[in-house]
Structures are given as structure tokens and as C-alpha cells.
Design a protein around this motif. Structure first.
Motif, PDB file in Angstrom:
ATOM      1  N   UNK A 176       5.594  -2.577  -6.331  1.00  0.00           N
ATOM      2  CA  UNK A 176       6.867  -3.279  -6.505  1.00  0.00           C
ATOM      3  C   UNK A 176       7.070  -4.092  -5.228  1.00  0.00           C
ATOM      4  N   UNK A 177       6.956  -5.401  -5.350  1.00  0.00           N
ATOM      5  CA  UNK A 177       6.929  -6.271  -4.169  1.00  0.00           C
ATOM      6  C   UNK A 177       8.309  -6.756  -3.739  1.00  0.00           C
ATOM      7  N   UNK A 178       9.342  -6.377  -4.474  1.00  0.00           N
ATOM      8  CA  UNK A 178      10.696  -6.831  -4.125  1.00  0.00           C
ATOM      9  C   UNK A 178      11.645  -5.699  -3.763  1.00  0.00           C
ATOM     10  N   UNK A 179      11.344  -4.467  -4.155  1.00  0.00           N
ATOM     11  CA  UNK A 179      12.200  -3.338  -3.796  1.00  0.00           C
ATOM     12  C   UNK A 179      11.591  -2.599  -2.607  1.00  0.00           C
ATOM     13  N   UNK A 180      12.432  -2.225  -1.677  1.00  0.00           N
ATOM     14  CA  UNK A 180      11.971  -1.522  -0.480  1.00  0.00           C
ATOM     15  C   UNK A 180      11.207  -0.254  -0.855  1.00  0.00           C
ATOM     16  N   UNK A 181      10.051  -0.083  -0.222  1.00  0.00           N
ATOM     17  CA  UNK A 181       9.264   1.127  -0.443  1.00  0.00           C
ATOM     18  C   UNK A 181       8.245   1.040  -1.554  1.00  0.00           C
ATOM     19  N   UNK A 182       8.330   0.009  -2.377  1.00  0.00           N
ATOM     20  CA  UNK A 182       7.338  -0.156  -3.426  1.00  0.00           C
ATOM     21  C   UNK A 182       5.964  -0.392  -2.836  1.00  0.00           C
ATOM     22  N   UNK A 183       4.931   0.087  -3.499  1.00  0.00           N
ATOM     23  CA  UNK A 183       3.574  -0.063  -2.979  1.00  0.00           C
ATOM     24  C   UNK A 183       3.083  -1.497  -3.151  1.00  0.00           C
ATOM     25  N   UNK A 184       2.087  -1.848  -2.355  1.00  0.00           N
ATOM     26  CA  UNK A 184       1.471  -3.179  -2.409  1.00  0.00           C
ATOM     27  C   UNK A 184      -0.039  -3.025  -2.292  1.00  0.00           C
ATOM     28  N   UNK A 185      -0.771  -3.685  -3.160  1.00  0.00           N
ATOM     29  CA  UNK A 185      -2.216  -3.757  -3.009  1.00  0.00           C
ATOM     30  C   UNK A 185      -2.534  -4.891  -2.035  1.00  0.00           C
ATOM     31  N   UNK A 186      -3.241  -4.549  -0.970  1.00  0.00           N
ATOM     32  CA  UNK A 186      -3.480  -5.540   0.080  1.00  0.00           C
ATOM     33  C   UNK A 186      -4.477  -6.600  -0.386  1.00  0.00           C
ATOM     34  N   UNK A 187      -4.088  -7.858  -0.249  1.00  0.00           N
ATOM     35  CA  UNK A 187      -4.926  -9.005  -0.586  1.00  0.00           C
ATOM     36  C   UNK A 187      -4.915  -9.948   0.613  1.00  0.00           C
ATOM     37  N   UNK A 188      -6.076 -10.427   1.075  1.00  0.00           N
ATOM     38  CA  UNK A 188      -6.092 -11.358   2.211  1.00  0.00           C
ATOM     39  C   UNK A 188      -5.249 -12.591   1.951  1.00  0.00           C
ATOM     40  N   UNK A 189      -4.611 -13.096   2.992  1.00  0.00           N
ATOM     41  CA  UNK A 189      -3.671 -14.211   2.857  1.00  0.00           C
ATOM     42  C   UNK A 189      -4.334 -15.484   2.338  1.00  0.00           C
ATOM     43  N   UNK A 190      -5.629 -15.670   2.604  1.00  0.00           N
ATOM     44  CA  UNK A 190      -6.315 -16.873   2.153  1.00  0.00           C
ATOM     45  C   UNK A 190      -6.934 -16.702   0.764  1.00  0.00           C
ATOM     46  N   UNK A 191      -6.739 -15.544   0.151  1.00  0.00           N
ATOM     47  CA  UNK A 191      -7.312 -15.316  -1.180  1.00  0.00           C
ATOM     48  C   UNK A 191      -6.628 -16.170  -2.238  1.00  0.00           C
ATOM     49  N   UNK A 192      -5.369 -16.519  -1.985  1.00  0.00           N
ATOM     50  CA  UNK A 192      -4.637 -17.308  -2.957  1.00  0.00           C
ATOM     51  C   UNK A 192      -4.667 -18.805  -2.675  1.00  0.00           C
ATOM     52  N   UNK A 193      -4.470 -19.160  -1.400  1.00  0.00           N
ATOM     53  CA  UNK A 193      -4.487 -20.569  -1.007  1.00  0.00           C
ATOM     54  C   UNK A 193      -4.762 -20.643   0.499  1.00  0.00           C
ATOM     55  N   UNK A 194      -4.988 -21.814   0.987  1.00  0.00           N
ATOM     56  CA  UNK A 194      -5.343 -21.999   2.393  1.00  0.00           C
ATOM     57  C   UNK A 194      -4.093 -21.877   3.264  1.00  0.00           C
ATOM     58  N   UNK A 195      -3.602 -20.659   3.375  1.00  0.00           N
ATOM     59  CA  UNK A 195      -2.350 -20.378   4.077  1.00  0.00           C
ATOM     60  C   UNK A 195      -2.550 -20.573   5.587  1.00  0.00           C
ATOM     61  N   UNK A 206      -2.252  -5.521   7.483  1.00  0.00           N
ATOM     62  CA  UNK A 206      -3.143  -4.435   7.914  1.00  0.00           C
ATOM     63  C   UNK A 206      -2.353  -3.293   8.538  1.00  0.00           C
ATOM     64  N   UNK A 207      -1.253  -3.632   9.198  1.00  0.00           N
ATOM     65  CA  UNK A 207      -0.449  -2.621   9.889  1.00  0.00           C
ATOM     66  C   UNK A 207       0.607  -1.998   8.990  1.00  0.00           C
ATOM     67  N   UNK A 208       0.828  -2.610   7.804  1.00  0.00           N
ATOM     68  CA  UNK A 208       1.931  -2.155   6.949  1.00  0.00           C
ATOM     69  C   UNK A 208       1.489  -1.962   5.497  1.00  0.00           C
ATOM     70  N   UNK A 209       0.311  -1.404   5.300  1.00  0.00           N
ATOM     71  CA  UNK A 209      -0.169  -0.999   3.970  1.00  0.00           C
ATOM     72  C   UNK A 209      -0.089  -2.113   2.934  1.00  0.00           C
ATOM     73  N   UNK A 210      -0.405  -3.324   3.371  1.00  0.00           N
ATOM     74  CA  UNK A 210      -0.458  -4.440   2.435  1.00  0.00           C
ATOM     75  C   UNK A 210       0.814  -5.252   2.349  1.00  0.00           C
ATOM     76  N   UNK A 211       1.944  -4.725   2.806  1.00  0.00           N
ATOM     77  CA  UNK A 211       3.216  -5.457   2.757  1.00  0.00           C
ATOM     78  C   UNK A 211       3.152  -6.655   3.705  1.00  0.00           C
ATOM     79  N   UNK A 212       3.685  -7.784   3.266  1.00  0.00           N
ATOM     80  CA  UNK A 212       3.650  -8.985   4.103  1.00  0.00           C
ATOM     81  C   UNK A 212       5.035  -9.435   4.555  1.00  0.00           C
TER      82      UNK A 212
END
Length: 616
Positions: A176-195, A206-212
Motif C-alpha cells: 500500500x503505497x499511500x497509507x503509512x506502514x504499507x509494504x513496498x516492493x523495492x524497484x530501482x528509480x530508473x526502472x520506470x524512466x530516466x529519473x 535501500x534504507x527504508x524497505x523500498x519506500x521512496x
């Protein structure tokens, strides 16, 4: 709005208190732990008979529709928030554009029903945390956050009940990417676009279990208690009979967290759940995603697949599978004892894409004639059929075999290998035209008309007498001492995501083509009658770059290099195993790409040639 939120918070505590009472009173989280085989069969009967369902992925992600800051974000549409690393507050602004004024649930359900679909599963809440109904524990839902302001699930539930379609809910219990505490699957920032901020973002994730986003941080246990568990209770109590609960991606789910959710299943007696809750709970069915198992599975299973490359709507994804592909997928899955959950991704205006509508109508035309060969059928009794697939229905004193003919035999003679039963009747399902069928040395031969009735799949029916009696026929030595493993008899193991290897015809001969993914592997069973030494050869075609493979025959492994032949249509015979001694009995040959040294290959038959007989 503040008063409304305050009321919702108070209600969330009340709902959770009731939930805790239920959990404390129910020591066994898995309500079917002591279910007998007969009870399980009775509960699963409708689902096994149905064979065909519709998946609906719908939410706020249909507003950006795959585009963020002018960039086409790679990957599936409903993951744009994660793959684009969109901050929570910014993502929530998309809700203003979610206004499905053209939503017509009655029309949706009738589209599904006319396609031959028996049940619908819709995303009540996906990984972005957005609920398609009026949740009492958050204002991140369609009623409170969008201009539409109405529950989307209730009218769908009413339409399903009206038209006799069973309804299921997908619920993202962990991510759950919008509610506090919801889990996140870590995906590299450049996997979607050239961020441009990818290094900074990747360090944070890396320091926060996938949360950005700091707004996502919190206790997952509290999230389960205050958001997920109350919402599961809501969807299982407010919409009448719910047939399926479809969990997904159990990131960071342990047994303790799963035990906060599992007791709620009892709110819908007889409900079917999948295997994605986590915490060690198996659920009722396995869920291969975006691929069809080569040989079926040893448990109830459902292949969930898209019509193009995305689940949630993407404005620029036009890679649509043909109706032929989708119909043959349905048949292939049914022939292996599984169900087909075929997805549609509606737009933010509430419309199912026209390309999906057209394909569902084509499926409906085929099903209007041939549905009897799908519903209430079980898996094929044959090892492998070179010309198509088989589904069956068995009775006390006989069986109906439904022969799905993909490749019409040029001589009009269809062989059912190993079938020993007496054929009482044979006919084409579409027009009931009678066919001649006779026992021959290697099974039963059916004489067909010169042309198929349907190029996609013409179905012939064989009514046979008695309990099915079929010899297992697998490749064995011919008169020349060769065991020929034909391409059309290979079991092709494709991955869930990525390109799919498949059969094609080049120069009037079958080959395994489109083999671009190094994760794909193929195998054949075969039989050796007498102990002998064999060499192994195959015909391959590849362009200007060499490729390497491993060959596994039982527990023995070999390695071979395939040199370029100049084109994918220029096949050359190559040796892949110089010598191997095999004992009498059944064996398996597997070919796998060598990772890092693989380039695409077209491959025809594999031949094991006897060098000499070693003994008897």
C-alpha cells in the motif's frame, strides 16, 4: 472534511475492536484447515466448472495512463506510482481526474457473460491504496477523493447478481503505497524512466524497505490493524455473496500479520481464496501470472493474463493479442485442468477499451458454439497431442472427449494416440456432422472433412464406452533406430513476464521460435526400449551470433555451442551430444539457454540416433 475524517477515524477504531473480538474467538485462522476432500470438492465445484473468469484492474492509475512528467513509464500501468517514484501527495492529485461518468456495470457484466465468462474479480484496492468504494477507515477512496463521489463496487455487485455472474474481489493486503506502514516492493528509480534523482531515491529506498517518500513510513502491523483488516471486513460484508478473495504480492507478510486477516474469510462461508496472502497459508488455488504452465499443476490453478502488456490502462499499449491467441489460451488452460482469468483495464472515464470489447465478442462467438467443450471439463488424458488439445467429461460408463483441432491434418486423418476405448459416436460440435472413427494400431483414427469449420479451433466430439483406457504414448525408436522429438511435442516452459517462445512454421516445417528469453526452457519425455548408446542432434537456425545451450538427459548434463546459420529460416543440423548410454524406460531431455551466452535460436526436432545396442 475534518469532521468527516474524524468520524472515519472513530469508526475505524470501532471496526477494529469488532475485528479483534472475531480474531480472539477464532483460534484457527484457516477456516478450511479440517475440511474433508468431499467438502473441498463441493466448495470448489462451481469454480472448476466455470473455467473462464474476467479480471478487472481499475483505479486512479488509469488517469496518468502510463505517462509521468511527459515520460512513458516502463512496466505495467497500475505500477506507475512505484516505477515512477511519484510522491504520495502528488499521486493523490490524479484522483481529481478519475471521473468514470461512462461507467455502466450492467453493460460490463453482459459483455463478460456474452463472452462465456462465469465470474468477475475486480480490484477493490490495488497497491496504490485507492479503494473503489466508500471505505470508513480512510478518505483515499472513490467517494471522498474523486469528483465522481459514488461507490463503484455496489452497482457491479447488483449487476452480477442480476445476470448470474459470480463476483470476487482483489485486495492488496500488504503493498500500500499511500497509507503509512504499507509494504513496498523495492524497484530501482530508473526502472520506470530516466529519473534525474535516481541515486538519491535509490539510497532512500535501500534504507527504508523500498519506500521512496517519508509520507509512506510507519508500522506495517498498525497498517494491517487499522487499514487492511477493517477494509477486508468491509468488502466481505457490504456487497452480498462474494465468491472469491484474491490476495496479491505478500511483501513482508508473516504469519502474525496474515493471522490478522485470515479469520475474516469466515464472513463469507465457502469463499475461495488464492495463494498470495503470505504467512504460509496455501489458499485454494495457485496463480501462474502471464504464462500457462507447460503441463498443468498438481493443485487447482488459475492463469491470470492480460490482453495486451498491462493490467491497468496505459494509453500507449497497443500490443494486443489476437482473438485466436486468446481463444487458444482458454482451450490450452482448460486442457491442463486450469481456469483462465482474462484481464480488462478500464479508462478513468469508466470505459473498457474497444480493443478488449472486440476480442471478448470474438471469444463469445466461439463460445456460443463450443462452450460445452470448456465448461465442466477436466484435463486431457493424453500425454501430448501434436494437432491441438483435448478436454474431457467422464461418466460412470463412458466419457466425452472434446478434440480441439488447431492444426488440421492435410490427409484428413486425426490420430488419438493410445486410445483403446470403443468409440460409440463421433461428430463435429458446431454442426453435429457425424464422423467416422476406427481403432488402428496406434490408437483411434478419426476421418475429418477436407476443411475445418473454424480456423482457430474446430471441435470434434468422441463419445467412448467404459472407463478411459489410454496407453501413454511418448516418442520411442522408429525402424531406423531413431527417437525423434518433434517440436510440436515439446513442453515449452515460458516465464510469467517477458517474451514467449512458441511454435511456428517455416518452410512447411514446425519449429520452436520467438525464443528470445534466456529463461525459457523446453523438454520432451521419451522412451528407450533397449539399453543403447545414442548421439543427439538437432536442427537450428540463428543469425550472426553464436549461442550456447545446456542439454539435460535425466541427471546427465552437456553443453553445446550453436554457430550462426545466417538467418532464422536457414536450418542446419548440429550435434549437441556425442554419446550417451541410456537404459530401458522413460527419460526426459531438457534444453536450457546458457545465461550470458545466449542469443535467439529457432529449433526444430531433436533426434536421438542409436549408435549400438549395449544389452537387453
Amino acid at each position: 472534511m475534518r469532521n468527516q475524517v474524524a468520524v472515519k477515524v472513530l469508526l475505524s477504531f470501532l471496526i477494529f475492536a469488532v475485528f479483534c473480538s472475531l480474531a480472539e474467538a477464532n483460534d484457527t485462522s484457516w477456516p478450511y484447515a479440517n475440511e474433508t476432500k468431499e467438502q473441498r470438492n463441493q466448495r470448489m465445484d462451481w469454480w472448476r466448472d466455470a473455467r473462464f473468469g474476467m479480471f478487472i484492474h481499475w483505479g486512479v492509475y488509469s488517469v496518468p495512463a502510463g505517462i509521468y512528467k511527459g515520460h512513458k513509464v516502463k512496466g505495467i500501468g497500475e505500477w506507475i506510482m512505484n516505477r515512477g517514484k511519484i510522491p504520495v501527495a502528488e499521486y493523490k492529485e490524479y484522483a481529481e481526474g478519475f471521473n468514470p461518468v461512462n461507467y455502466d456495470p450492467d453493460k460490463w457484466v453482459m459483455l463478460a457473460k456474452n463472452a462465456g465468462i462465469k465470474y468477475i474479480v475486480i480490484t477493490s484496492k490495488h497497491h496504490d491504496g485507492f479503494a473503489l468504494y466508500n471505505s470508513k477507515v480512510t478518505d483515499w477512496d472513490v467517494v471522498d477523493a474523486t469528483p465522481y463521489g459514488k461507490d463503484l463496487l455496489k452497482p457491479l455487485a447488483e449487476a452480477c447478481k442480476k445476470h448470474g455472474i459470480k463476483l470476487g474481489f482483489y485486495y492488496s493486503q500488504a503493498q500500500d503505497w499511500c497509507h503509512k506502514g504499507g509494504a513496498v516492493m523495492r524497484v530501482p528509480a530508473k526502472a520506470g524512466w530516466d529519473n534525474p534523482d535516481h541515486e538519491k531515491i535509490d539510497k532512500f529506498t535501500a534504507e527504508h524497505s523500498g519506500h521512496w517518500d517519508p509520507a509512506q513510513l510507519g508500522s506495517m502491523d498498525e497498517y494491517i490493524k487499522n487499514i487492511a483488516a477493517p477494509q477486508v471486513r468491509e468488502i466481505l460484508t457490504n456487497y452480498g455473496d462474494i465468491a472469491v478473495l484474491w490476495w496479491d504480492t505478500p511483501v513482508d507478510m508473516n504469519k502474525e500479520r496474515a493471522d490478522m486477516l485470515q479469520p475474516l474469510i469466515s464472513l463469507q462461508p465457502g469463499i475461495i481464496t488464492n495463494n498470495r496472502l503470505g504467512g504460509g497459508y496455501p489458499g485454494d488455488l495457485k496463480t501462474p501470472e502471464q504464462h500457462i504452465p507447460a503441463k498443468g499443476l498438481d493443485y487447482d490453478w488459475e492463469a491470470c493474463m492480460t490482453m495486451n502488456d498491462t493490467w491497468g490502462f496505459k494509453s500507449y499499449d497497443h500490443n494486443w493479442k489476437s482473438a485466436k491467441n486468446l481463444i487458444r489460451n482458454l482451450v490450452d488452460i482448460a486442457s491442463k485442468g486450469g481456469n483462465y482469468l482474462l484481464n480488462v483495464g478500464p479508462t478513468s472515464k469508466g470505459e473498457i477499451p474497444q480493443e478488449s470489447v472486440e476480442r471478448l465478442k470474438e471469444i463469445g462467438k466461439w463460445m456460443s458454439v463450443n462452450s460445452r467443450s470448456i465448461y465442466e471439463t477436466t484435463a486431457s488424458p493424453f500425454a501430448k497431442l501434436s494437432w491441438g488439445r483435448c478436454t474431457k467429461k467422464t461418466y460412470i460408463n463412458g466419457a466425452d472427449l472434446y478434440l480441439h483441432i488447431f492444426d488440421w491434418p492435410e490427409d484428413g486423418k486425426l490420430i488419438l494416440p493410445g486410445l483403446k476405448n470403443k468409440v460409440q459416436q463421433a461428430y463435429l460440435l458446431e454442426n453435429m456432422k457425424k464422423l467416422k472413427a476406427a481403432s488402428v494400431s496406434d490408437g483411434v483414427m478419426v476421418e475429418l472433412p477436407s476443411e475445418p469449420l473454424n480456423e482457430i479451433d474446430t471441435v470434434a466430439v468422441l463419445k467412448v464406452k467404459g472407463e478411459l483406457d489410454i496407453d501413454k504414448i511418448i516418442p520411442s525408436a522408429n525402424a531406423q533406430g531413431e527417437i525423434v522429438l518433434k517440436a510440436e511435442l515439446a513442453n515449452i516452459h515460458n516465464p510469467g513476464y517477458g517474451s514467449k517462445a512458441k511454435l511456428e512454421t517455416i518452410n512447411s516445417k514446425k519449429n520452436i521460435g520467438f525464443w528470445t528469453d534466456a529463461r525459457v526452457w523446453i523438454e520432451w519425455p521419451f522412451e528407450v526400449e533397449k539399453k543403447a548408446e545414442f548421439s543427439v542432434k538437432t536442427d537450428v537456425a540463428l543469425t550472426d551470433k553464436a549461442s550456447e545451450i545446456t542439454i539435460e538427459i535425466d541427471d546427465k548434463k552437456y553443453r553445446a555451442e550453436l554457430n550462426p546459420t545466417g538467418s532464422y529460416s536457414n536450418f542446419k543440423t548440429v550435434s549437441i551430444v556425442d554419446k550417451i548410454t541410456l537404459n530401458p524406460g522413460e527419460h526426459r531431455l531438457k534444453i536450457r539457454p546458457l545465461r550470458g551466452k545466449w542469443s535467439p535460436v529457432n529449433l526444430r526436432d531433436v533426434t536421438l540416433k542409436s549408435l549400438k545396442i549395449s544389452g537387453r
